[in-house]
Scaffold this motif. Structure first.
Motif, short mmCIF file in Angstrom:
data_model
loop_
_atom_site.label_atom_id
_atom_site.label_comp_id
_atom_site.label_asym_id
_atom_site.label_seq_id
_atom_site.Cartn_x
_atom_site.Cartn_y
_atom_site.Cartn_z
N VAL A 150 26.62 11.19 -33.11
CA VAL A 150 27.85 11.61 -32.43
C VAL A 150 27.79 11.24 -30.95
CG1 VAL A 150 29.18 13.62 -31.69
CG2 VAL A 150 28.37 13.47 -34.04
N VAL A 151 26.65 11.47 -30.31
CA VAL A 151 26.52 11.14 -28.88
C VAL A 151 26.58 9.62 -28.69
CG1 VAL A 151 25.04 11.29 -26.84
CG2 VAL A 151 25.20 13.23 -28.40
N LEU A 152 25.94 8.87 -29.56
CA LEU A 152 26.02 7.41 -29.48
C LEU A 152 27.46 6.94 -29.69
CD1 LEU A 152 24.38 4.79 -29.14
CD2 LEU A 152 24.14 4.73 -31.64
N GLY A 153 28.15 7.58 -30.63
CA GLY A 153 29.56 7.24 -30.86
C GLY A 153 30.41 7.53 -29.64
N THR A 154 30.06 8.58 -28.89
CA THR A 154 30.78 8.90 -27.66
C THR A 154 30.65 7.76 -26.65
OG1 THR A 154 30.31 11.25 -27.98
CG2 THR A 154 30.99 10.57 -25.78
N ALA A 155 29.43 7.22 -26.52
CA ALA A 155 29.20 6.11 -25.59
C ALA A 155 30.00 4.88 -26.00
CB ALA A 155 27.71 5.79 -25.54
N ILE B 249 28.30 -10.84 -15.99
CA ILE B 249 28.48 -10.38 -17.38
C ILE B 249 27.14 -10.00 -18.02
CG2 ILE B 249 29.17 -11.09 -19.70
CD1 ILE B 249 31.51 -12.58 -18.46
N PRO B 250 26.06 -10.81 -17.86
CA PRO B 250 24.77 -10.37 -18.42
C PRO B 250 24.30 -9.04 -17.85
CG PRO B 250 24.71 -12.71 -17.89
CD PRO B 250 25.98 -12.18 -17.31
N SER B 251 24.55 -8.80 -16.57
CA SER B 251 24.18 -7.51 -15.96
C SER B 251 24.99 -6.38 -16.58
CB SER B 251 24.42 -7.55 -14.45
OG SER B 251 23.51 -8.39 -13.81
N LEU B 252 26.27 -6.64 -16.83
CA LEU B 252 27.13 -5.64 -17.47
C LEU B 252 26.61 -5.31 -18.86
CD1 LEU B 252 29.70 -3.92 -17.71
CD2 LEU B 252 30.93 -5.99 -18.39
N LEU B 253 26.28 -6.34 -19.64
CA LEU B 253 25.77 -6.12 -20.99
C LEU B 253 24.45 -5.36 -20.96
CD1 LEU B 253 26.58 -9.61 -22.57
CD2 LEU B 253 27.86 -7.47 -22.82
N ALA B 254 23.58 -5.72 -20.02
CA ALA B 254 22.30 -5.01 -19.90
C ALA B 254 22.53 -3.55 -19.54
CB ALA B 254 21.43 -5.69 -18.85
N GLY B 255 23.49 -3.30 -18.64
CA GLY B 255 23.80 -1.93 -18.28
C GLY B 255 24.30 -1.12 -19.45
N MET B 256 25.15 -1.74 -20.29
CA MET B 256 25.65 -1.02 -21.46
C MET B 256 24.56 -0.76 -22.49
SD MET B 256 28.68 -0.09 -20.93
CE MET B 256 28.95 0.56 -22.58
N VAL B 257 23.60 -1.66 -22.58
CA VAL B 257 22.46 -1.41 -23.47
C VAL B 257 21.69 -0.17 -23.01
CG1 VAL B 257 20.20 -2.28 -24.22
CG2 VAL B 257 22.20 -3.80 -24.24
N ILE C 148 20.68 2.70 -14.27
CA ILE C 148 21.57 1.64 -14.77
C ILE C 148 21.92 0.68 -13.64
CG2 ILE C 148 23.84 1.16 -15.75
CD1 ILE C 148 23.61 3.89 -17.18
N SER C 149 22.22 1.21 -12.46
CA SER C 149 22.53 0.35 -11.31
C SER C 149 21.36 -0.56 -10.98
CB SER C 149 22.89 1.21 -10.09
OG SER C 149 24.12 1.86 -10.26
N LEU C 150 20.15 -0.02 -10.99
CA LEU C 150 18.97 -0.82 -10.68
C LEU C 150 18.73 -1.89 -11.74
CD1 LEU C 150 16.56 1.98 -9.40
CD2 LEU C 150 17.74 0.25 -8.04
N VAL C 151 18.99 -1.55 -13.00
CA VAL C 151 18.84 -2.54 -14.07
C VAL C 151 19.85 -3.67 -13.89
CG1 VAL C 151 19.16 -2.92 -16.56
CG2 VAL C 151 17.83 -0.96 -15.76
N MET C 152 21.09 -3.34 -13.58
CA MET C 152 22.11 -4.37 -13.37
C MET C 152 21.74 -5.27 -12.19
SD MET C 152 25.52 -2.02 -13.99
CE MET C 152 26.70 -3.35 -13.77
#
Length: 476
Positions: free
Chosen positions: A97-102, A178-186, A459-463
């Motif tokens: 459920v929490v993953l579905g929320t994300a 875009i790769p930073s965005l995808l990494a952030g969403m991961v 997440i910001s640091l990862v991006m």
């Protein structure tokens, strides 16, 4: 002195709301007022605040009527089939459920509007959280992380501001990121899954006898977060009721009992099943107009709410009752938005924002010049939390970029670095959308910050790190 007062004001405000010494509304009013007087604003303080509030009136109107509109749609049963579909798909497993929320928050965030994202995500998921006994703070945390990460979309605002401030095209800024965005969403999904696992473990160990009997119930304290009491976004709910903690599929009698204590009560008098298709068409029409952005958003929700009230509740007495039913949520969010005008008014009117930004730029030693892109990315994390995007991108970023140009760092590269702080920015009390989110979920802003701030910083640091590794943000 202004620099010290500015940072001290933010620190005191954060400390008071996170320790729950004051409610956010009171802290937003009292703390800036006191520090504004220390800054020498005197009787001019009122004019500063009123000037700031003028820019917030349309936002307050938008949030007010958006709450009414979606609250009505929940009460009349528009989202009941969606919630049941999600439950059938995800089951009663808290982690799913929490993953579905994300996932839901991330997808809805594609429209670039935080308020819409939080309204739809909360409308769809909060009844499920209450039914399963999940903490609403987890919902606000995950939704805030997903939306903050997606906020670097070109039509979301920050990327367009950065591009305009440095005279580059939004595509030059966004496409390489875009790769930073995808990494952030991961990372968002990883955080969502771990939070879900924690909730699963908490509920499994909260009441052993509960699991043995498969009963429904549990107190607000068991859920790890405050539960709405009284009339609100999803209609009348009894505090501390509702929600099954079981991960296994509930038996039908238990399911009905839990639904009766939540926004999905199949017997609530506000249901309008015969008007389902009308309400669906009205909601779709409102969403289409929002996306097309051809009419001011506040007016769209004002008209939509009026039509929904007249059609679903033709009697004046019932219309008044519906407005009163959602009054608690309206007062909570609108009062917080207007109170935020005190903070922004003092920050801007006294010159604290300008002094803070110039001080931060000035403390960067000349030897660090080749690393200004990295420094800008790091500075964007706290600075966009403490000040508006306009103040950062149009006030601070051009100064940093002009300095970086002497070291061969281009404006597009500086703009890319500057947007990596958006996951943290979206959690700021200066962002009306986040105030809407915590108000709809009946969550304390301090509780939200405790859970979300360090995760959003990660997440910001990862991006930023992904941008550095790929070379789209220069390192030295």
């Amino acid at each position: 002195m202004l620099v010290f007062l500015g940072f001290a004001m933010i620190a005191v405000f954060m400390a008071l709301i996170m320790t729950k010494k004051l409610t956010p509304v009171l802290a937003l009013i009292l703390v800036p007022t006191i520090f504004g007087l220390f800054a020498g604003a005197g009787l001019g303080l009122g004019e500063m605040v009123l000037e700031s509030m003028k820019s917030l009136t349309s936002t307050a109107a938008l949030l007010m009527f958006a709450i009414i509109f979606f609250g009505l749609m929940i009460d009349v049963g528009l989202f009941d089939p969606l919630v049941r579909f999600i439950l059938r798909t995800l089951g009663n497993d808290p982690a799913k459920v929490v993953l579905g929320t994300a996932v839901l928050a991330g997808v809805v965030s594609l429209d670039g509007d935080g308020s819409t994202t939080f309204i739809l995500t909360t409308a769809a998921m909060l009844p499920i959280y209450l039914r399963l006994g999940l903490s609403p703070v987890v919902l606000t945390c995950v939704a805030g992380l997903a939306n903050g990460t997606m906020n670097i979309l070109p039509w979301g605002g920050p990327t367009a501001r950065a591009a305009a401030a440095l005279d580059v095209t939004p595509s030059e800024v966004f496409v390489p990121m875009i790769p930073s965005l995808l990494a952030g969403m991961v990372v968002v999904m990883v955080f969502a899954w771990t939070l879900g696992l924690h909730e699963r473990k908490r509920l499994a160990g909260a009441k052993p006898e509960f699991w043995a009997t498969g009963g429904a119930g549990g107190s607000g304290a068991d859920r790890g977060g405050s539960v709405p009491a009284g009339p609100g976004l999803a209609g009348s709910r009894a505090a501390g009721q509702g929600g099954s903690g079981s991960v296994a599929v509930l038996e039908a009698p238990v399911l009905e009992a839990s639904l009766a204590d939540s926004a999905l009560d199949p017997n609530r008098p506000t249901l309008r099943p015969k008007l389902f298709w009308f309400n669906l068409a009205l909601t779709v029409a409102v969403m289409v107009v929002l996306v097309l952005d051809i009419v001011p958003l506040a007016f769209v929700f004002m008209v939509g709410s009026a039509i929904a009230l007249v059609v679903n509740f033709p009697h004046v007495k019932d219309q008044a009752a519906q407005l009163v039913a959602h009054g608690q949520s309206i007062v909570a969010v609108v009062s917080m938005v207007m109170a935020a005008g005190v903070l922004t008014g003092v920050l801007n009117g006294t010159g604290m924002v300008d002094a803070m930004s110039k001080w931060l730029v000035g403390i960067v030693p000349e030897s660090m010049g080749p690393f200004l892109a990295v420094i800008t990315g790091l500075l964007s994390i706290p600075m966009t939390f403490f000040m508006s995007n306009d103040a950062f991108y149009f006030g601070v970023l051009p100064v940093l970029s002009e300095t970086a140009a002497h070291y061969g760092i281009g404006p597009a590269e500086m703009a890319r670095a500057s947007i990596t702080g958006q996951p943290v920015h979206m959690q700021s009390p200066l962002v009306p959308a986040i105030l809407l989110l915590v108000s709809l979920a009946k969550v304390e802003l301090g509780d939200h910050h405790k859970k979300v701030l360090w995760r959003s910083a990660v997440i910001s640091l990862v991006m930023l790190a992904v941008g550095l590794l790929l070379g789209v943000i220069p390192w030295g």
